[in-house]
Design an enzyme around this catalytic site. Structure first.
Site, PDB file in Angstrom:
ATOM      1  N   CYS A   1       0.180   3.748   2.768  1.00 62.91           N
ATOM      2  CA  CYS A   1       0.645   3.174   4.039  1.00 62.91           C
ATOM      3  C   CYS A   1       2.140   3.446   4.219  1.00 62.91           C
ATOM      4  CB  CYS A   1       0.398   1.668   4.084  1.00 62.91           C
ATOM      5  SG  CYS A   1      -1.332   1.194   4.004  1.00 62.91           S
TER       6      CYS A   1
ATOM      7  N   CYS B   1       0.832  -1.207   0.000  1.00 64.40           N
ATOM      8  CA  CYS B   1       0.000   0.000   0.000  1.00 64.40           C
ATOM      9  C   CYS B   1       0.871   1.263   0.000  1.00 64.40           C
ATOM     10  CB  CYS B   1      -0.904  -0.054   1.236  1.00 64.40           C
ATOM     11  SG  CYS B   1      -1.698   1.492   1.677  1.00 64.40           S
TER      12      CYS B   1
END
Length: 109
Positions: free
Chosen positions: A37, A34
């Site tokens: 992230c 991600c």
């Protein structure tokens, strides 16, 4: 992918570290693939140092801990959940600048 002050939370220890804890806990639900992230990871590390002694900060890898992610209905990542007294009190989805996160967290400490 976590600093020294960031707890690694798992399906096995989530109850003990978060749900059975009376204080405030910020939980970052993330995955290695991600992009947002990875962008927020250094911010989480900095917050863990700045809020040390005021709250716990931990991370849950959603790929490795699907039960906890499902239990809390995490559909998008990063999702940051704030717990107080073992109960979810706030939810922030997506990347947020550090200043925005601090404004939210300061409500609980």
């Amino acid at each position: 992918m976590a600093g020294d002050k960031v707890l690694t939370l798992t399906d096995a220890n989530f109850g003990e570290q978060v749900e059975n804890y009376e204080g405030v806990v910020l939980v970052d639900f993330w995955a290695s693939w991600c992009g947002p992230c990875r962008m927020i990871a250094p911010v989480i590390d900095e917050l863990a140092v700045e809020y040390d002694g005021k709250m716990k900060i931990g991370k849950v890898n959603v790929d490795e801990n699907r039960a906890t992610a499902a239990k809390y209905g995490v559909m998008s990542i990063p999702t940051l959940l704030v717990f107080k007294g073992g109960k979810e009190v706030d939810r922030l989805v997506g990347f947020r600048p550090k200043e925005d996160l601090k404004k939210e967290l300061d409500k609980y400490v």
